[in-house]
Design a protein around this motif. Structure first.
Motif, PDB file in Angstrom:
ATOM      1  N   GLU A  49     -39.485  -2.223  -3.051  1.00  0.00           N
ATOM      2  CA  GLU A  49     -38.724  -3.571  -2.849  1.00  0.00           C
ATOM      3  C   GLU A  49     -37.764  -3.523  -1.929  1.00  0.00           C
ATOM      4  O   GLU A  49     -37.539  -4.203  -0.930  1.00  0.00           O
ATOM      5  CB  GLU A  49     -38.540  -4.272  -4.089  1.00  0.00           C
ATOM      6  N   GLU A  50     -36.893  -2.492  -2.035  1.00  0.00           N
ATOM      7  CA  GLU A  50     -35.565  -2.234  -1.171  1.00  0.00           C
ATOM      8  C   GLU A  50     -36.077  -1.819   0.103  1.00  0.00           C
ATOM      9  O   GLU A  50     -35.549  -2.568   1.033  1.00  0.00           O
ATOM     10  CB  GLU A  50     -34.785  -1.188  -1.943  1.00  0.00           C
ATOM     11  N   TYR A  86     -38.940  -2.661   1.697  1.00  0.00           N
ATOM     12  CA  TYR A  86     -39.704  -3.670   2.329  1.00  0.00           C
ATOM     13  C   TYR A  86     -38.802  -4.825   2.685  1.00  0.00           C
ATOM     14  O   TYR A  86     -39.025  -5.301   3.855  1.00  0.00           O
ATOM     15  CB  TYR A  86     -40.515  -4.391   1.205  1.00  0.00           C
TER      16      TYR A  86
END
Length: 311
Positions: free
Chosen positions: A248-249, A251
């Motif tokens: 997530e980070e 992306y």
């Protein structure tokens, strides 16, 4: 006058046993009936995807055509792909966050475990980043990291940076910058777990040690830390698996750039699946990530002695 116990006939014993068995069976059926919705969701969204994903790892599949069995070809292609090795190396580098976040979380938990005025406010303040959406966190830190941004200004004022350049645009600093955001966001979560562990420790042991002349440091190393071993195991397992599966980070903040410097193993599988539609190759990458996660999980068990607190 004493009364002799009344003998129960064998037929009555059988009847009582049958009645008890019926009650037990009924309770079992009721229990499984309550668990049935969860078990169905677990089967649909966890067990079946794992089974189907494992099958896809040995096939060539692009959604349009049915899966075609190719054996170990996907794994051979992975091992020949330099981008996969680069992503795997970055994911392993991310594990460096684990010991740092554990040490800081323990220190913060010790700090907020004191009965000070307004301590509830500080506990909440440390936990706010945990419940904040990473989309918001990513945008906020991307602004902080940009050229001539607040972080650059502070670093240049301290003499730690010579050139005013966005940290996320520099291949030498991009991964470290993202790792710091993970550290900042995760401290509050593990702090709460360690705080629960601290409050479960018997105060009598610590008080007895102090009476015997032990210093605070000795109490911490010989009583508090060994008693926290089960919590340390849980927290280190969670943070290690999260570090290996970091996505997530990456992306939100970098998209794998610049020049692939923040490309992680899970981001590689995502790209192969949703950009190149090579679902078999992505599934093979997922299996390798799972095996690595299991290895580091066993290593955590070894280092924490299975999470057993000292008696």
């Amino acid at each position: 006058m004493t009364s002799t116990p009344r003998r129960v006939s064998r037929r009555a014993q059988h009847q009582q046993g049958a009645s008890g068995a019926k009650v037990t069976a009924r309770n079992t059926v009721i229990a499984y009936a309550f668990m049935l919705p969860f078990l169905l969701l677990l089967l649909i969204f966890h067990t079946w995807p794992v089974i189907f994903g494992t099958f896809l790892a040995f096939t060539k599949y692009n959604i349009i055509n049915p899966p075609e069995w190719v054996g170990l070809e996907n794994f051979r292609e992975l091992f020949r792909d330099e981008q996969f090795w680069s992503g795997l190396k970055n994911s392993l580098k991310y594990i460096l966050v684990v010991p740092v976040i554990q040490v800081i979380s323990i220190l913060v938990a010790l700090l907020v475990n004191r009965p000070l005025r307004g301590i509830g406010f500080f506990r909440t303040a440390y936990y706010v980043p945990v419940v904040t959406s990473f989309a918001v966190v990513g945008l906020m830190w991307s602004w902080l990291y940009q050229q001539s941004g607040p972080v650059n200004t502070v670093l240049m004022a301290l003499g730690l940076m010579k050139e005013d350049r966005g940290l996320l645009n520099n291949p030498a600093t991009a991964l470290l910058a993202v790792m710091f955001v993970t550290l900042w966001k995760g401290i509050g979560y593990y702090m709460v777990l360690y705080l629960a562990g601290l409050q479960s420790i018997s105060t009598e042991l610590e008080e007895a040690a102090v009476i015997d002349g032990a210093t605070r440091a000795q109490v911490f190393w010989n009583i508090t830390l060994p008693s926290l071993r089960p919590t340390i195991l849980v927290c280190s397992l969670l943070s290690t698996i999260s570090a290996i599966k970091v996505f997530e980070e990456i992306y939100v903040m970098t998209g794998g750039g610049p020049a692939g410097s923040t490309y992680s193993a899970l981001f590689y599988t995502y790209s192969r699946a949703f950009y190149d539609f090579k679902y078999g190759l992505a599934a093979a990458g997922g299996i390798i990530i799972a095996v690595i996660s299991i290895f580091f999980g066993l290593l955590n068990f070894k280092l924490t002695r299975g999470g057993k607190a000292d008696a």
